[in-house]
Design a protein around this motif. Structure first.
Motif, short mmCIF file in Angstrom:
data_model
loop_
_atom_site.label_atom_id
_atom_site.label_comp_id
_atom_site.label_asym_id
_atom_site.label_seq_id
_atom_site.Cartn_x
_atom_site.Cartn_y
_atom_site.Cartn_z
N GLU A 106 0.90 -1.19 -0.06
CA GLU A 106 -0.19 -0.17 -0.06
C GLU A 106 0.86 1.16 -0.14
O GLU A 106 1.51 1.47 0.92
CB GLU A 106 -0.90 -0.03 1.07
N PHE A 107 0.79 1.87 -1.16
CA PHE A 107 1.74 3.11 -1.22
C PHE A 107 1.14 4.37 -0.42
O PHE A 107 -0.17 4.71 -0.76
CB PHE A 107 1.98 3.50 -2.52
N GLN A 108 1.91 4.95 0.10
CA GLN A 108 1.40 6.29 0.96
C GLN A 108 2.09 7.20 0.46
O GLN A 108 3.45 7.33 0.69
CB GLN A 108 1.53 5.97 2.49
N ASN A 109 1.70 8.63 0.08
CA ASN A 109 2.41 9.42 -0.59
C ASN A 109 2.92 10.38 0.49
O ASN A 109 2.21 10.92 1.50
CB ASN A 109 1.45 10.52 -1.42
N GLY A 110 4.15 10.97 0.48
CA GLY A 110 4.80 11.77 1.26
C GLY A 110 5.79 12.62 0.40
O GLY A 110 6.35 12.16 -0.66
N LYS A 111 6.44 13.68 1.24
CA LYS A 111 7.49 14.38 0.71
C LYS A 111 8.75 13.46 0.72
O LYS A 111 9.08 13.06 1.84
CB LYS A 111 7.67 15.85 1.42
N PHE A 112 9.46 13.75 -0.13
CA PHE A 112 10.91 12.76 -0.26
C PHE A 112 11.79 13.01 1.11
O PHE A 112 12.22 12.05 1.58
CB PHE A 112 11.51 12.80 -1.67
N ALA A 113 11.82 14.04 1.21
CA ALA A 113 12.94 14.69 2.11
C ALA A 113 12.39 14.14 3.50
O ALA A 113 13.28 14.20 4.43
CB ALA A 113 12.99 16.28 2.21
N GLN A 114 11.19 13.57 3.60
CA GLN A 114 10.59 13.31 4.98
C GLN A 114 10.33 11.76 5.11
O GLN A 114 9.92 11.36 6.13
CB GLN A 114 9.41 13.89 5.36
N LEU A 115 10.64 11.09 4.09
CA LEU A 115 10.30 9.80 4.01
C LEU A 115 11.08 8.66 5.07
O LEU A 115 10.64 7.92 5.71
CB LEU A 115 10.69 8.95 2.63
N ILE A 116 12.52 9.19 5.28
CA ILE A 116 13.17 8.50 6.30
C ILE A 116 12.66 8.76 7.90
O ILE A 116 12.71 7.79 8.49
CB ILE A 116 14.68 8.64 6.20
N VAL A 117 12.48 9.87 7.82
CA VAL A 117 11.73 10.50 9.03
C VAL A 117 10.57 9.67 9.32
O VAL A 117 10.40 8.89 10.61
CB VAL A 117 11.65 11.81 9.26
N GLY A 118 9.57 9.43 8.51
CA GLY A 118 8.35 8.75 8.54
C GLY A 118 8.71 7.30 8.84
O GLY A 118 7.77 6.77 9.54
N LEU A 119 9.62 6.59 8.18
CA LEU A 119 9.97 5.29 8.27
C LEU A 119 10.40 4.83 9.89
O LEU A 119 9.93 4.31 10.33
CB LEU A 119 11.04 4.97 7.29
N GLN A 120 11.24 5.88 10.40
CA GLN A 120 11.76 5.69 11.63
C GLN A 120 10.52 5.99 12.81
O GLN A 120 10.72 5.45 13.82
CB GLN A 120 12.97 6.54 11.94
N ALA A 121 9.39 6.78 12.25
CA ALA A 121 8.36 7.28 13.26
C ALA A 121 7.30 6.01 12.87
O ALA A 121 6.19 5.96 13.67
CB ALA A 121 7.78 8.44 12.70
N LYS A 122 7.68 4.99 12.14
CA LYS A 122 6.69 3.84 12.07
C LYS A 122 5.60 4.10 11.47
O LYS A 122 4.53 3.50 11.54
CB LYS A 122 6.51 3.18 13.34
#
Length: 319
Positions: A106-122
């Motif tokens: 399931e793809f969730q759209n977000g700003k590229f520069a924030q993707l690693i932050v989003g991954l680490q925030a689960k």
């Protein structure tokens, strides 16, 4: 794409050797990226009972039947939205992986520069967004400062590509290489490897006694493309598949062209947190399976990017 410590770094190597233009009917290139709550499922129906590698997944993901994917879905032909659905190279590969693992991606759209932050925030389980696998990202290093900013992430490599220079059709400013960008306005996406390449080149310009590059950075590549189309910048730097696609499709092929050789080719990687070793290894096994059974090759042929193919799914193979 790449971000200083998020998408692509200066140390990234070239991405794709393909030089043919990429044409995909019906794609819209100058579309903005939605917020991080936007969702677009790109996966076909799957069944864990018939999936050969379902047993390799962590139990919580297998039980849920879904892998949530963080992605900047505004980067055709790698990933973009069509009729409300995420389509492109990455979603197609994700579908093939889903058949092996018995889950939907399931793809969730977000700003590229924030993707690693989003991954680490689960907020999602993995990143699949034309993200270059680099040592800085693996180690959580900010490429601009050289400082440690996080734990880093692991990558399962699945494609190879390089950065290209995109200019207005007819190349009115006579841009042929990075050296020609000294003193010029360059528009590009924030947090990408392309930004790192431009900053390094700008430093080289000043050391050579020339003017620095005037960088204009944006949340999405379509915003940078619009500035170039309007003549407010002389070039946009982005991944070769994306640059070639835009040159082929924007304005019916009348807006842009690619100049010069590809720069710093390197691997795209599926990003997972350091703690998610079981998911990482399951994704690696699934990638190797679709490479072996030919599904991977069919997807790359569909999108005319076969020269970016890898022969195995390495873990943390970037430099």
């Amino acid at each position: 794409m790449t971000a200083s410590s998020t998408r692509r770094t200066t140390a990234a190597q070239s991405r794709i050797a393909a030089v043919g233009a990429i044409a995909v009917a019906g794609a819209m290139i100058l579309t903005g990226c939605g917020d991080q709550t936007d969702k677009s499922s790109s996966s076909s129906d799957t069944s864990s009972s018939s999936a050969p590698l379902a047993g390799k997944l962590p139990k919580d993901i297998k039980d849920a039947g879904v892998i949530k994917v963080g992605s900047d879905i505004a980067y055709p032909p790698v990933e973009y939205t069509q009729s409300g659905k995420a389509v492109g190279i990455d979603p197609d590969i994700a579908d093939a992986l889903g058949k092996q693992l018995g889950v939907k991606f399931e793809f969730q759209n977000g700003k590229f520069a924030q993707l690693i932050v989003g991954l680490q925030a689960k907020r999602f389980n993995m990143i699949m967004s034309a993200m270059n696998d680099t040592k800085d990202r693996q180690n959580g290093i900010d490429s601009d400062t050289g400082k440690k900013v996080g734990n880093g992430i692991d990558f399962v490599d699945y494609f190879t590509a390089g950065t290209s220079i995109l200019v207005q059709k007819g190349n009115p400013k006579g841009i042929k290489s990075l050296d020609d960008l000294c003193g010029q306005v360059v528009a590009l996406q924030q947090g990408t490897t392309s930004e790192g390449i431009a900053k390094t080149q700008s430093t080289k310009c000043t050391k050579d006694g020339k003017k620095a590059i005037k960088l204009q950075t944006f949340d999405t590549d379509p915003e940078a493309l619009l500035r170039l189309k309007q003549g407010a910048s002389v070039a946009d730097l982005n991944d070769f598949p994306v640059a070639a696609y835009n040159a082929k499709t924007s304005g019916g092929g009348k807006d842009f062209e690619v100049v010069g050789d590809q720069i710093e080719a390197g691997p795209y990687g599926i990003g997972v947190s350091k703690e998610s070793t079981q998911l990482r290894d399951a994704l690696q096994a699934a990638m190797d399976a679709i490479i072996k059974n030919g599904e991977y090759a069919k997807i790359l042929q569909k999108w005319n990017v076969t020269d970016g193919a890898v022969t195995e799914a390495k873990i943390n193979g970037g430099s």
